[in-house]
Design a protein around this motif. Structure first.
Motif, mmCIF file in Angstrom:
data_model
loop_
_atom_site.group_PDB
_atom_site.id
_atom_site.type_symbol
_atom_site.label_atom_id
_atom_site.label_comp_id
_atom_site.label_asym_id
_atom_site.label_seq_id
_atom_site.Cartn_x
_atom_site.Cartn_y
_atom_site.Cartn_z
ATOM 1 N N PHE A 1 -53.319 -23.392 0.121
ATOM 2 C CA PHE A 1 -52.435 -23.649 -1.348
ATOM 3 C C PHE A 1 -51.459 -24.797 -1.047
ATOM 4 O O PHE A 1 -50.782 -24.792 -0.240
ATOM 5 C CB PHE A 1 -51.926 -22.376 -1.706
ATOM 6 N N ARG A 2 -51.496 -25.711 -2.347
ATOM 7 C CA ARG A 2 -50.309 -26.711 -2.511
ATOM 8 C C ARG A 2 -49.513 -26.205 -3.645
ATOM 9 O O ARG A 2 -50.210 -25.831 -4.768
ATOM 10 C CB ARG A 2 -50.634 -27.995 -2.516
ATOM 11 N N ALA B 1 -41.935 -18.522 -3.513
ATOM 12 C CA ALA B 1 -42.434 -17.597 -4.644
ATOM 13 C C ALA B 1 -43.594 -17.045 -4.505
ATOM 14 O O ALA B 1 -43.854 -15.492 -4.544
ATOM 15 C CB ALA B 1 -42.047 -18.180 -5.910
ATOM 16 N N PHE B 2 -44.583 -17.854 -4.266
ATOM 17 C CA PHE B 2 -45.955 -17.347 -4.020
ATOM 18 C C PHE B 2 -46.082 -16.404 -2.893
ATOM 19 O O PHE B 2 -46.651 -15.306 -2.805
ATOM 20 C CB PHE B 2 -46.808 -18.493 -3.991
ATOM 21 N N MET B 3 -45.491 -16.788 -1.651
ATOM 22 C CA MET B 3 -45.548 -16.117 -0.524
ATOM 23 C C MET B 3 -44.939 -14.621 -0.683
ATOM 24 O O MET B 3 -45.365 -13.527 -0.396
ATOM 25 C CB MET B 3 -44.739 -16.725 0.708
ATOM 26 N N ALA C 1 -52.499 -14.240 -7.536
ATOM 27 C CA ALA C 1 -50.893 -14.347 -7.398
ATOM 28 C C ALA C 1 -50.514 -15.606 -7.544
ATOM 29 O O ALA C 1 -49.405 -16.278 -7.931
ATOM 30 C CB ALA C 1 -50.417 -13.636 -6.082
ATOM 31 N N VAL C 2 -51.526 -16.552 -7.112
ATOM 32 C CA VAL C 2 -51.142 -18.232 -7.226
ATOM 33 C C VAL C 2 -50.831 -18.408 -8.489
ATOM 34 O O VAL C 2 -50.224 -19.538 -8.724
ATOM 35 C CB VAL C 2 -52.164 -18.887 -6.288
ATOM 36 N N GLU C 3 -51.529 -18.204 -9.466
ATOM 37 C CA GLU C 3 -51.345 -18.675 -10.870
ATOM 38 C C GLU C 3 -49.949 -18.311 -11.441
ATOM 39 O O GLU C 3 -49.354 -19.081 -12.049
ATOM 40 C CB GLU C 3 -52.499 -17.882 -11.774
ATOM 41 N N GLY C 4 -49.573 -17.058 -10.969
ATOM 42 C CA GLY C 4 -48.000 -17.041 -11.383
ATOM 43 C C GLY C 4 -46.857 -17.650 -10.771
ATOM 44 O O GLY C 4 -45.790 -17.735 -11.234
ATOM 45 N N ALA C 5 -47.460 -18.449 -9.699
ATOM 46 C CA ALA C 5 -46.412 -19.285 -8.669
ATOM 47 C C ALA C 5 -46.342 -20.444 -9.150
ATOM 48 O O ALA C 5 -45.489 -21.382 -8.574
ATOM 49 C CB ALA C 5 -46.703 -19.079 -7.321
ATOM 50 N N ARG C 6 -47.333 -21.031 -10.000
ATOM 51 C CA ARG C 6 -47.323 -22.729 -10.224
ATOM 52 C C ARG C 6 -46.418 -22.999 -11.687
ATOM 53 O O ARG C 6 -46.181 -22.291 -12.261
ATOM 54 C CB ARG C 6 -48.789 -22.995 -10.533
#
Length: 99
Positions: free
Chosen positions: A33-34, A43-45, A94-99
């Protein structure tokens, strides 16, 4: 006891995941993931850590600045299990909320 996915069950499960691949040389799946920067990656982690703790199923991962690499395998099962697929799906959400 958690069972390792094999054959058709494993193929279907992996095909349903976007961007996840089989890890070379081991019975695991992985995805990179980038993010825009370190803050977004961290935040993603943090989101993933909370999800993993709730599931009592923890990823192998690494982070360098804006990149997070995640490997999933169920050690008790000796490879990829349904738990890994469910965690991978949760990680993708979860990745969607971190971008």
């Amino acid at each position: 006891m958690v069972k390792k996915l094999t054959g058709t069950e494993r193929s279907r499960a992996l095909n349903a995941l976007v961007g996840w691949k089989e890890a070379a040389g081991r019975d695991a799946i992985l995805k990179s993931f980038r993010f825009d920067d370190f803050t977004h990656a961290f935040a993603f982690m943090t989101r993933v850590a909370l999800i993993a703790e709730q599931m009592d199923h923890h990823p192998e991962w690494s982070n360098v600045y804006n990149q997070v690499d995640i490997v999933l395998s169920t050690h008790d099962a000796g490879g990829v299990s349904r738990r890994d697929i469910v965690l991978a799906q949760a990680i993708d959400q979860a990745v969607e909320g971190a971008r």
